[in-house]
Design a protein around this motif. Structure first.
Motif, mmCIF file in Angstrom:
data_model
loop_
_atom_site.group_PDB
_atom_site.id
_atom_site.type_symbol
_atom_site.label_atom_id
_atom_site.label_comp_id
_atom_site.label_asym_id
_atom_site.label_seq_id
_atom_site.Cartn_x
_atom_site.Cartn_y
_atom_site.Cartn_z
ATOM 1 N N ARG A 25 -14.051 -2.065 9.816
ATOM 2 C CA ARG A 25 -13.049 -3.096 10.104
ATOM 3 C C ARG A 25 -11.949 -2.939 9.068
ATOM 4 O O ARG A 25 -12.203 -2.494 7.945
ATOM 5 N N ILE A 26 -10.712 -3.303 9.417
ATOM 6 C CA ILE A 26 -9.647 -3.297 8.417
ATOM 7 C C ILE A 26 -9.039 -4.689 8.303
ATOM 8 O O ILE A 26 -8.953 -5.441 9.273
ATOM 9 N N GLU A 27 -8.661 -5.015 7.079
ATOM 10 C CA GLU A 27 -7.832 -6.184 6.814
ATOM 11 C C GLU A 27 -6.437 -5.652 6.545
ATOM 12 O O GLU A 27 -6.275 -4.750 5.719
ATOM 13 N N VAL A 28 -5.449 -6.195 7.226
ATOM 14 C CA VAL A 28 -4.082 -5.682 7.120
ATOM 15 C C VAL A 28 -3.206 -6.705 6.396
ATOM 16 O O VAL A 28 -3.169 -7.875 6.778
ATOM 17 N N CYS A 29 -2.548 -6.237 5.340
ATOM 18 C CA CYS A 29 -1.677 -7.093 4.529
ATOM 19 C C CYS A 29 -0.350 -6.387 4.300
ATOM 20 O O CYS A 29 -0.191 -5.218 4.616
ATOM 21 N N ASP A 30 0.574 -7.097 3.714
ATOM 22 C CA ASP A 30 1.795 -6.520 3.176
ATOM 23 C C ASP A 30 1.851 -6.901 1.691
ATOM 24 O O ASP A 30 1.042 -7.701 1.225
ATOM 25 N N ASN A 31 2.758 -6.318 0.946
ATOM 26 C CA ASN A 31 3.037 -6.721 -0.433
ATOM 27 C C ASN A 31 1.819 -6.693 -1.348
ATOM 28 O O ASN A 31 1.364 -7.728 -1.848
ATOM 29 N N MET A 32 1.312 -5.514 -1.599
ATOM 30 C CA MET A 32 0.160 -5.349 -2.482
ATOM 31 C C MET A 32 0.389 -5.979 -3.848
ATOM 32 O O MET A 32 -0.516 -6.594 -4.418
ATOM 33 N N THR A 37 0.401 -10.409 1.615
ATOM 34 C CA THR A 37 1.054 -11.440 2.430
ATOM 35 C C THR A 37 0.963 -11.005 3.891
ATOM 36 O O THR A 37 0.426 -9.945 4.211
ATOM 37 N N SER A 38 1.497 -11.831 4.773
ATOM 38 C CA SER A 38 1.389 -11.556 6.207
ATOM 39 C C SER A 38 2.056 -10.232 6.578
ATOM 40 O O SER A 38 3.205 -9.989 6.203
ATOM 41 N N PRO A 39 1.363 -9.363 7.322
ATOM 42 C CA PRO A 39 1.957 -8.084 7.742
ATOM 43 C C PRO A 39 2.937 -8.273 8.893
ATOM 44 O O PRO A 39 2.956 -9.320 9.553
ATOM 45 N N SER A 40 3.719 -7.238 9.143
ATOM 46 C CA SER A 40 4.756 -7.328 10.175
ATOM 47 C C SER A 40 4.186 -7.192 11.579
ATOM 48 O O SER A 40 3.097 -6.637 11.789
ATOM 49 N N TYR A 41 4.953 -7.664 12.528
ATOM 50 C CA TYR A 41 4.632 -7.515 13.957
ATOM 51 C C TYR A 41 4.431 -6.045 14.301
ATOM 52 O O TYR A 41 3.452 -5.662 14.953
ATOM 53 N N GLY A 42 5.353 -5.199 13.851
ATOM 54 C CA GLY A 42 5.280 -3.785 14.201
ATOM 55 C C GLY A 42 4.037 -3.110 13.670
ATOM 56 O O GLY A 42 3.425 -2.286 14.357
#
Length: 242
Positions: A25-32, A37-42
């Motif tokens: 499973r992967i957890e997807v984030c932004d801003n390491m 933080t919340s990742p982008s739509y794309g």
């Protein structure tokens, strides 16, 4: 016993590599740099189109603490609806009150809005004032798992509390040890805590491929990725316990 390895990823490429390396499973984030933080739509849309393992999206409006106002909460609800429409299997979030207790009102609203997605209460838990009471509050709100390092900077240092949490949780919720989990300690963590799901970022930094970098800007242009070989090793270590 079947063990689950979740990998935290911070962009499309690292999510794809984690899946190819054997992540469950992967957890997807932004801003390491801000802890996620919340990742982008794309990013989410492309991952759902290219991989078959479950995708859990982080929902966090900003870095910093986990005390949110109503406008921030409303924005995060919009992210939740977007990730649900994109077909995410789960979301990852955490809400605290100013006194360090779990914000049960916000958590319940998120759990209700997320259904039928799974919900993970993230390491906001590690900032709670009373982890054993926080565990009960999160169970009461209907979450499926808690991502925690045992209220220590690294999970290996929090083994004592992690085991206590696993024992207290029983079959009611999954305790997901994370932070500093790698192939050289994942087997130890599983054995000593009793956890059957484990979380790792398997993080590496790739240098920029730019041929020209302006030296006057004094910037670090590395890209966050995942260590494919260590993910494979972690899977192998957990396989020895199965």
């Amino acid at each position: 016993m079947k063990y689950t390895l979740e990998i935290a990823t911070f962009n499309f490429q690292s999510g794809l590599l984690a899946a190819q390396a054997g992540a469950d499973r992967i957890e997807v984030c932004d801003n390491m740099a801000e802890g996620g933080t919340s990742p982008s739509y794309g990013t989410i849309k492309l991952l759902k189109e290219h991989i078959s393992i479950p995708v859990f999206a982080m929902i966090r409006a900003r870095g910093g603490d986990f005390l949110y106002n109503e406008v921030e909460f409303a924005a995060m609800l919009k992210d939740l609806q977007l990730y649900k429409e994109l077909g995410c299997e789960g979301i990852v979030f955490g809400f605290l009150n100013s006194d360090g207790t779990i914000n049960k009102k916000m958590t319940r609203r998120f759990v209700e809005a997320a259904y039928p997605m799974e919900v993970t209460f993230h390491r906001a838990f590690d900032r709670s004032v009373d982890p054993l009471q926080a565990l009960e509050d999160i169970i009461e709100c209907g979450c499926q798992r808690i991502l925690t390092s045992g209220q220590k900077p690294f999970a290996q240092d929090g083994i004592g509390l992690l085991k206590q949490l696993v024992d207290q949780a029983g079959e009611r919720i999954i305790i997901l040890p994370g932070c500093g989990v790698l192939s050289n300690n994942i087997k130890l963590l599983a054995e000593q805590t009793g956890a059957v799901e484990l979380h790792s970022s398997a993080k590496i930094l790739n240098p920029s491929s730019m041929k020209f970098i302006n030296p006057l800007m004094n910037e670090i242009l590395d890209t966050v990725s995942v260590d494919v070989e260590d993910i494979k090793k972690m899977k192998n270590e957990l396989g020895k316990l199965a």
